[in-house]
Design an enzyme around this catalytic site. Structure first.
Site, PDB file in Angstrom:
ATOM      1  CG  ASN A   1      16.561   2.029 -14.580  1.00 50.49           C
ATOM      2  OD1 ASN A   1      16.792   1.288 -15.531  1.00 50.49           O
ATOM      3  ND2 ASN A   1      15.376   2.564 -14.377  1.00 50.49           N
TER       4      ASN A   1
ATOM      5  CG  HIS B   1      11.842  -0.240 -12.108  1.00 53.14           C
ATOM      6  ND1 HIS B   1      11.005   0.846 -12.207  1.00 53.14           N
ATOM      7  CD2 HIS B   1      13.077   0.265 -11.826  1.00 53.14           C
ATOM      8  CE1 HIS B   1      11.700   1.966 -12.013  1.00 53.14           C
ATOM      9  NE2 HIS B   1      12.960   1.636 -11.786  1.00 53.14           N
TER      10      HIS B   1
ATOM     11  NE  ARG C   1      -0.917  -1.992  -7.072  1.00 53.01           N
ATOM     12  CZ  ARG C   1      -0.647  -3.263  -7.396  1.00 53.01           C
ATOM     13  NH1 ARG C   1       0.218  -3.516  -8.377  1.00 53.01           N
ATOM     14  NH2 ARG C   1      -1.227  -4.265  -6.774  1.00 53.01           N
ATOM     15  CG  ASP C   2       6.865   3.637 -10.850  1.00 56.00           C
ATOM     16  OD1 ASP C   2       8.082   3.388 -10.761  1.00 56.00           O
ATOM     17  OD2 ASP C   2       6.415   4.728 -11.270  1.00 56.00           O
ATOM     18  CB  ILE C   3       3.900   7.599  -8.551  1.00 57.68           C
ATOM     19  CG1 ILE C   3       2.762   8.523  -8.188  1.00 57.68           C
ATOM     20  CG2 ILE C   3       4.976   8.331  -9.341  1.00 57.68           C
ATOM     21  CD1 ILE C   3       3.136   9.587  -7.175  1.00 57.68           C
TER      22      ILE C   3
ATOM     23  CG  HIS D   1      14.421   1.641  -7.093  1.00 56.03           C
ATOM     24  ND1 HIS D   1      15.302   2.670  -6.910  1.00 56.03           N
ATOM     25  CD2 HIS D   1      13.903   1.805  -8.330  1.00 56.03           C
ATOM     26  CE1 HIS D   1      15.311   3.445  -7.983  1.00 56.03           C
ATOM     27  NE2 HIS D   1      14.477   2.934  -8.876  1.00 56.03           N
TER      28      HIS D   1
HETATM   29  P1  5GP Z   1      14.452   4.977 -11.328  1.00 54.55           P
HETATM   30  O1  5GP Z   1      14.273   5.967 -12.464  1.00 54.55           O
HETATM   31  O2  5GP Z   1      15.274   5.595 -10.228  1.00 54.55           O
HETATM   32  O3  5GP Z   1      14.925   3.624 -11.746  1.00 54.55           O
HETATM   33  O4  5GP Z   1      12.992   4.703 -10.774  1.00 54.55           O
HETATM   34  C1  5GP Z   1      12.308   5.584  -9.935  1.00 54.55           C
HETATM   35  C2  5GP Z   1      10.846   5.272 -10.067  1.00 54.55           C
HETATM   36  O5  5GP Z   1      10.170   5.854  -8.969  1.00 54.55           O
HETATM   37  C3  5GP Z   1      10.175   5.843 -11.333  1.00 54.55           C
HETATM   38  O6  5GP Z   1       9.630   4.774 -12.106  1.00 54.55           O
HETATM   39  C4  5GP Z   1       9.107   6.796 -10.797  1.00 54.55           C
HETATM   40  O7  5GP Z   1       7.901   6.745 -11.554  1.00 54.55           O
HETATM   41  C5  5GP Z   1       8.904   6.291  -9.381  1.00 54.55           C
HETATM   42  N1  5GP Z   1       8.483   7.316  -8.440  1.00 54.55           N
HETATM   43  C6  5GP Z   1       8.963   8.597  -8.345  1.00 54.55           C
HETATM   44  N2  5GP Z   1       8.374   9.242  -7.329  1.00 54.55           N
HETATM   45  C7  5GP Z   1       7.508   8.363  -6.756  1.00 54.55           C
HETATM   46  C8  5GP Z   1       6.606   8.465  -5.644  1.00 54.55           C
HETATM   47  O8  5GP Z   1       6.493   9.484  -4.959  1.00 54.55           O
HETATM   48  N3  5GP Z   1       5.874   7.344  -5.348  1.00 54.55           N
HETATM   49  C9  5GP Z   1       5.978   6.196  -6.087  1.00 54.55           C
HETATM   50  N4  5GP Z   1       5.202   5.165  -5.723  1.00 54.55           N
HETATM   51  N5  5GP Z   1       6.820   6.069  -7.136  1.00 54.55           N
HETATM   52  C10 5GP Z   1       7.574   7.145  -7.461  1.00 54.55           C
END
Ligand code: 5GP
Ligand code: ZN
Length: 113
Positions: free
Chosen positions: A88, A103, A31-33, A101
């Protein structure tokens, strides 16, 4: 390749805790944080590649497994028929973690592009 500096590599290795949703030999989902929807799961190849394009170039098996786990997650979460997938890519594409990754977003109605 893994990187000590990479947050998702540290989650993949088990060094950092996370709320695991599903996993396979090649991929994990957690799960996203900071969720942007009622369901917000990140699907992450265990192999460190910076972008989904780099992953595709490096390993079609790993790429295919990301999508197989995405399908499993959408079934598990009850959003198989209605969800949004986002990859992204690059800082100008909104990417903040440079370990490929996807989403998986669901549980709401998406209208904006
Ligand atoms: P991006 O912006 O690279 O497409 O997505 C990165 C995602 O990782 C973001 O939606 C952010 O909320 C999530 N994220 C960042 N740090 C952590 C973490 O420590 N744990 C989890 N589960 N998600 C994280
Ligand atoms: Zn990594």
């Amino acid at each position: 390749m893994t990187s000590d500096d990479c947050l998702f590599c540290r989650i993949v290795s088990g060094e950092l805790p996370t709320e695991l949703v599903a996993q396979s030999e090649r991929t994990i989902a957690f799960r996203d944080i900071n969720p942007a929807a009622p369901v917000h799961v990140l699907v992450v190849p265990r192999r460190h590649e910076p972008t989904i394009g780099a992953l595709a170039a490096a390993s079609t098996e790993d790429l295919a497994d990301v999508f197989a786990l995405i399908a499993q997650v959408t079934q598990q979460e009850g959003i198989a028929e209605h969800h949004r997938l986002v990859f992204n890519t690059g800082s100008k594409g909104g990417q903040s973690i440079f370990h490929a990754h996807g989403h998986v977003l669901g549980g709401k109605v998406f209208t904006e592009r």
